[in-house]
Design an enzyme around this catalytic site. Structure first.
Site, PDB file in Angstrom:
ATOM      1  N   ASP A  41      35.908  49.749  33.306  1.00 14.98           N
ATOM      2  CA  ASP A  41      37.231  49.966  32.706  1.00 14.98           C
ATOM      3  C   ASP A  41      38.188  48.934  33.285  1.00 14.98           C
ATOM      4  OD1 ASP A  41      38.449  52.825  31.288  1.00 14.98           O
ATOM      5  OD2 ASP A  41      39.922  51.409  32.093  1.00 14.98           O
ATOM      6  N   ASP A  66      37.076  43.906  31.594  1.00 16.73           N
ATOM      7  CA  ASP A  66      37.767  43.772  30.304  1.00 16.73           C
ATOM      8  C   ASP A  66      36.679  43.462  29.288  1.00 16.73           C
ATOM      9  OD1 ASP A  66      38.978  43.003  27.985  1.00 16.73           O
ATOM     10  OD2 ASP A  66      40.377  41.601  28.909  1.00 16.73           O
ATOM     11  N   SER A 145      35.289  55.787  14.789  1.00 17.97           N
ATOM     12  CA  SER A 145      36.413  56.668  14.474  1.00 17.97           C
ATOM     13  C   SER A 145      36.277  57.105  13.018  1.00 17.97           C
ATOM     14  CB  SER A 145      37.733  55.922  14.666  1.00 17.97           C
ATOM     15  OG  SER A 145      38.831  56.744  14.310  1.00 17.97           O
ATOM     16  N   TYR A 159      43.134  48.425  13.517  1.00 22.00           N
ATOM     17  CA  TYR A 159      42.256  49.442  14.109  1.00 22.00           C
ATOM     18  C   TYR A 159      41.190  49.890  13.108  1.00 22.00           C
ATOM     19  CZ  TYR A 159      40.900  53.796  16.439  1.00 22.00           C
ATOM     20  OH  TYR A 159      40.188  54.804  17.036  1.00 22.00           O
ATOM     21  N   LYS A 163      37.071  49.584  13.482  1.00 19.50           N
ATOM     22  CA  LYS A 163      36.146  50.724  13.533  1.00 19.50           C
ATOM     23  C   LYS A 163      35.159  50.691  12.367  1.00 19.50           C
ATOM     24  CE  LYS A 163      37.714  52.523  17.342  1.00 19.50           C
ATOM     25  NZ  LYS A 163      36.903  52.692  18.554  1.00 19.50           N
TER      26      LYS A 163
HETATM   27  N1  LIG Z   1      41.739  60.052  20.846  1.00 23.24           N
HETATM   28  C1  LIG Z   1      41.429  60.047  19.563  1.00 23.24           C
HETATM   29  O1  LIG Z   1      41.960  60.853  18.772  1.00 23.24           O
HETATM   30  C2  LIG Z   1      40.402  59.094  19.021  1.00 23.24           C
HETATM   31  C3  LIG Z   1      39.988  59.252  17.697  1.00 23.24           C
HETATM   32  C4  LIG Z   1      39.019  58.394  17.174  1.00 23.24           C
HETATM   33  C5  LIG Z   1      38.485  57.397  17.969  1.00 23.24           C
HETATM   34  N2  LIG Z   1      38.903  57.255  19.250  1.00 23.24           N
HETATM   35  C6  LIG Z   1      38.302  56.178  20.041  1.00 23.24           C
HETATM   36  O2  LIG Z   1      37.800  56.708  21.240  1.00 23.24           O
HETATM   37  C7  LIG Z   1      37.856  55.734  22.271  1.00 23.24           C
HETATM   38  C8  LIG Z   1      38.585  56.305  23.470  1.00 23.24           C
HETATM   39  O3  LIG Z   1      39.874  56.729  23.078  1.00 23.24           O
HETATM   40  P1  LIG Z   1      40.784  57.632  24.025  1.00 23.24           P
HETATM   41  O4  LIG Z   1      41.669  58.408  23.135  1.00 23.24           O
HETATM   42  O5  LIG Z   1      39.949  58.326  25.040  1.00 23.24           O
HETATM   43  O6  LIG Z   1      41.671  56.483  24.702  1.00 23.24           O
HETATM   44  P2  LIG Z   1      42.328  56.364  26.155  1.00 23.24           P
HETATM   45  O7  LIG Z   1      43.377  55.324  26.026  1.00 23.24           O
HETATM   46  O8  LIG Z   1      42.710  57.700  26.689  1.00 23.24           O
HETATM   47  O9  LIG Z   1      41.110  55.801  27.015  1.00 23.24           O
HETATM   48  C9  LIG Z   1      40.568  54.532  26.739  1.00 23.24           C
HETATM   49  C10 LIG Z   1      39.991  53.926  27.997  1.00 23.24           C
HETATM   50  O10 LIG Z   1      39.532  52.606  27.670  1.00 23.24           O
HETATM   51  C11 LIG Z   1      40.020  51.703  28.664  1.00 23.24           C
HETATM   52  N3  LIG Z   1      40.131  50.359  28.106  1.00 23.24           N
HETATM   53  C12 LIG Z   1      41.105  49.890  27.258  1.00 23.24           C
HETATM   54  N4  LIG Z   1      40.900  48.591  27.027  1.00 23.24           N
HETATM   55  C13 LIG Z   1      39.817  48.222  27.727  1.00 23.24           C
HETATM   56  C14 LIG Z   1      39.111  46.993  27.881  1.00 23.24           C
HETATM   57  N5  LIG Z   1      39.541  45.855  27.308  1.00 23.24           N
HETATM   58  N6  LIG Z   1      37.992  46.963  28.655  1.00 23.24           N
HETATM   59  C15 LIG Z   1      37.586  48.098  29.269  1.00 23.24           C
HETATM   60  N7  LIG Z   1      38.217  49.272  29.181  1.00 23.24           N
HETATM   61  C16 LIG Z   1      39.309  49.344  28.419  1.00 23.24           C
HETATM   62  C17 LIG Z   1      41.349  52.292  29.083  1.00 23.24           C
HETATM   63  O11 LIG Z   1      41.780  51.797  30.342  1.00 23.24           O
HETATM   64  C18 LIG Z   1      41.040  53.786  29.104  1.00 23.24           C
HETATM   65  O12 LIG Z   1      40.494  54.193  30.343  1.00 23.24           O
HETATM   66  C19 LIG Z   1      38.539  54.523  21.652  1.00 23.24           C
HETATM   67  O13 LIG Z   1      37.553  53.615  21.201  1.00 23.24           O
HETATM   68  C20 LIG Z   1      39.288  55.103  20.464  1.00 23.24           C
HETATM   69  O14 LIG Z   1      39.490  54.166  19.445  1.00 23.24           O
HETATM   70  C21 LIG Z   1      39.855  58.062  19.785  1.00 23.24           C
END
Ligand SMILES: NC(=O)c1ccc[n+]([C@@H]2O[C@H](COP(=O)([O-])OP(=O)(O)OC[C@H]3O[C@@H](n4cnc5c(N)ncnc54)[C@H](O)[C@@H]3O)[C@@H](O)[C@H]2O)c1
Length: 263
Positions: A41, A66, A145, A159, A163
């Site tokens: 992360d 990253d 997603s 986005y 996805k």
């Molecule tokens: N929360 C939702 O409703 C939802 C819905 C559909 C899809 N998603 C997908 O689920 C995944 C996680 O979402 P979340 O809601 O837990 O987000 P979040 O922001 O709570 O967590 C995301 C994590 O990814 C890390 N991150 C961001 N950029 C990064 C990079 N360049 N390299 C490494 N790590 C990185 C962040 O530091 C964080 O720890 C994402 O891919 C998001 O698109 C989320």
């Protein structure tokens, strides 16, 4: 409360974007099921604290990553190989979801979203492939997603593209890697209550999301982790190139008025 069955005993997993939110839920569930886990992360403090809560360096390790950068993806895979002796399960869950109307998206922002979400997915697959291929075993799991592949909303042009791109990539990778004993699948979460989701949206907006879900609640990271566990386990051995929708039925209704009304 989930029951554990040590289904991942002896397995090594990499969870990218695993310091919090959905990725944190997946990493915690995998660790509880017996896997040793590398959490990759960008966030050092949160990541270090999280892996400590999973049981320390023999059980879980953190590496700052990253995932839009090739060298970082390769270092994350190498961390698993060097410290845990291999890599069986690779999860690319890191994703960013800024809200910007297409007319306002600067090309730099487009590249940043596609860079983490889509390029990051390719880079994880690319870095994990040689290790899994050598073993003749692997599970790749990508967080997609419902937004993009099935539905969309204003402000999510980049986005949605990223996805939908992941879903296309899953099919190609599954086909190319099938002969190596590697399966490639994805999860399409609906609205999951995470730090990232809460940060970008008002309470009223979140309540509106909740009201649109037939099962009557927002999802949790554990809901997604359960699907990830299935895809990571031997029970999914004959499944590749597909995605599981975990959305509480959100994409089912034909119209806004989906609830049964009394006659
Ligand atoms: N929360 C939702 O409703 C939802 C819905 C559909 C899809 N998603 C997908 O689920 C995944 C996680 O979402 P979340 O809601 O837990 O987000 P979040 O922001 O709570 O967590 C995301 C994590 O990814 C890390 N991150 C961001 N950029 C990064 C990079 N360049 N390299 C490494 N790590 C990185 C962040 O530091 C964080 O720890 C994402 O891919 C998001 O698109 C989320």
């Amino acid at each position: 409360m989930s029951t554990t069955s040590q289904r991942l005993d002896g397995r090594v997993a990499l969870v990218v974007g695993g310091a919090r939110g959905i990725g944190g839920g997946i990493a915690a569930r995998f660790a509880a099921e017996g896997a040793r886990v590398v959490v990759a992360d960008t966030e050092i403090e949160a990541g270090e604290a999280f892996v400590a809560s999973l049981g320390g360096p023999e059980k879980a390790r953190f590496i700052q990553t990253d995932i839009s950068k090739q060298a970082d993806a390769e270092r994350a895979v190498a961390e698993a190989v060097t410290h845990f002796g291999g890599l069986d399960i690779a999860v690319q869950n890191a994703g960013i979801y800024p809200w910007t109307l297409i007319e306002n998206i600067e090309p730099e922002e487009w590249d940043a979203v596609l860079g983490v979400n889509l390029r990051g997915t390719f880079l994880v697959a690319r870095a994990a492939l040689p290790v899994m291929r050598a073993k003749g075993y692997g599970r790749m799991i990508f967080t997609s997603s419902i937004t993009g592949p099935r539905v969309s909303s204003p402000g999510h042009g980049h986005y949605s593209a990223s996805k939908a791109g992941i879903n296309g990539f899953i099919k190609s990778a599954a086909l190319e890697f099938a002969g190596y004993g590697i399966t490639v699948n994805g999860i399409e979460p609906g609205n999951i209550l995470t730090e990232g989701m809460k940060a970008g949206r008002s309470a009223a907006f979140i309540k509106g999301m909740e009201d649109s879900i037939p099962l009557g609640r927002l999802g949790t990271p554990e809901d997604i982790a359960n699907a990830a566990l299935f895809l990571a386990s031997d029970e999914s051995a004959y499944i590749t190139g597909t995605t599981i929708v975990v959305d509480g039925g959100q994409t089912l209704p034909e119209s806004k008025d989906f609830r049964l009304t009394p006659p």
